[in-house]
Scaffold this active site. Structure first.
Site, short mmCIF file in Angstrom:
data_model
loop_
_atom_site.label_atom_id
_atom_site.label_comp_id
_atom_site.label_asym_id
_atom_site.label_seq_id
_atom_site.Cartn_x
_atom_site.Cartn_y
_atom_site.Cartn_z
N SER A 64 92.98 30.35 95.63
CA SER A 64 91.76 30.96 96.13
C SER A 64 92.01 32.42 96.45
O SER A 64 93.14 32.80 96.82
CB SER A 64 91.28 30.23 97.39
OG SER A 64 90.25 30.95 98.03
N TYR A 75 93.43 27.08 105.79
CA TYR A 75 93.14 27.09 104.36
C TYR A 75 93.72 28.33 103.69
O TYR A 75 94.40 28.24 102.66
CB TYR A 75 91.63 27.02 104.14
CG TYR A 75 91.22 27.08 102.68
CD1 TYR A 75 91.31 25.95 101.88
CD2 TYR A 75 90.76 28.27 102.11
CE1 TYR A 75 90.93 26.00 100.54
CE2 TYR A 75 90.39 28.33 100.78
CZ TYR A 75 90.46 27.20 100.00
OH TYR A 75 90.11 27.25 98.67
#
Length: 218
Positions: free
Chosen positions: A172, A185
């Protein structure tokens, strides 16, 4: 993050036309896509299916969606095996990899399975050690365990085809920017990016290991 398609010592490569190289890049591949019941994983499996690939569709809990993805891939001409497995569990990673064993090789592993917890970055008390451990287990340890479980099959694929097999880790932009749904995350994806660089060096030239860092996907 990109590693080159390196020549493999001891493997003979015939001269191929550009058209043949493009065709071989997508046709007849043996692939595993983790977390492919829906979203980006399902879309990836569907694209591979259009080239006539043999695909392991993996899901953790969404069996119905995984079967729907498998049906879509089969309608495009792919041979599909659906396997339940939680990539945070090493035994499940070995089960997922074993599903591709009858093919005798593996050309592509897409580590797409992921998880998060949505917590504003300044609300530190809302993110526990257990949250970090769960997110890291899926997002960082899971890809490592999948690559380890599939390594021999990926190397067999490289030797059979005369070109490097490919691992694609779905990370990501949060792993670069430090943004995203939570600190845990972002950190897990940053760790995945670093691990990708380490394994790209360690597993070359038989296996290429790359990371894709998408932005927000609705």
């Amino acid at each position: 993050m990109v590693t080159p398609d390196l020549p493999m010592a001891g493997l003979k490569r015939g001269r191929k036309s550009k058209q043949e190289e493009v065709r071989m890049s997508k046709d007849g591949l043996c692939a595993i896509v983790t977390g492919s019941a829906s979203g980006l994983g399902a879309a990836t499996a569907a694209i591979l299916a259009k080239g006539g690939a043999r695909i392991v569709v993996n899901y953790s809990s969404s069996k119905g969606e995984a079967e729907a993805t498998a049906d879509l891939c089969r309608s495009a001409g792919a041979d599909v095996i659906v396997v339940q497995g939680d990539v945070s569990r090493d035994e499940d990673c070995r089960k997922i990899a074993a599903a591709a064993a009858p093919w005798g090789r593996l050309d592509v592993l897409v580590n797409n399975a992921g998880t998060t917890k949505h917590v504003p970055h300044d609300r530190m008390d809302d993110l526990s050690a257990e949250d970090f451990q769960r997110i890291y287990a899926v997002n960082t340890i899971g890809p490592f365990q999948m690559i380890r479980a599939a390594r021999a099959q990926l190397e067999a694929g490289a030797k059979a085809s005369g070109r490097s097999s490919a691992v694609v880790n779905i990370s990501s932009v949060a792993g670069i920017s430090g943004g995203g749904s939570s600190v845990a995350y972002a950190a897990s994806k940053g760790a995945l990016n670093t691990m990708t660089q380490s394994l790209a060096r360690a597993l070359a030239p038989l296996i290429r290991v790359n990371t894709v860092c998408p932005g927000y996907i609705d």
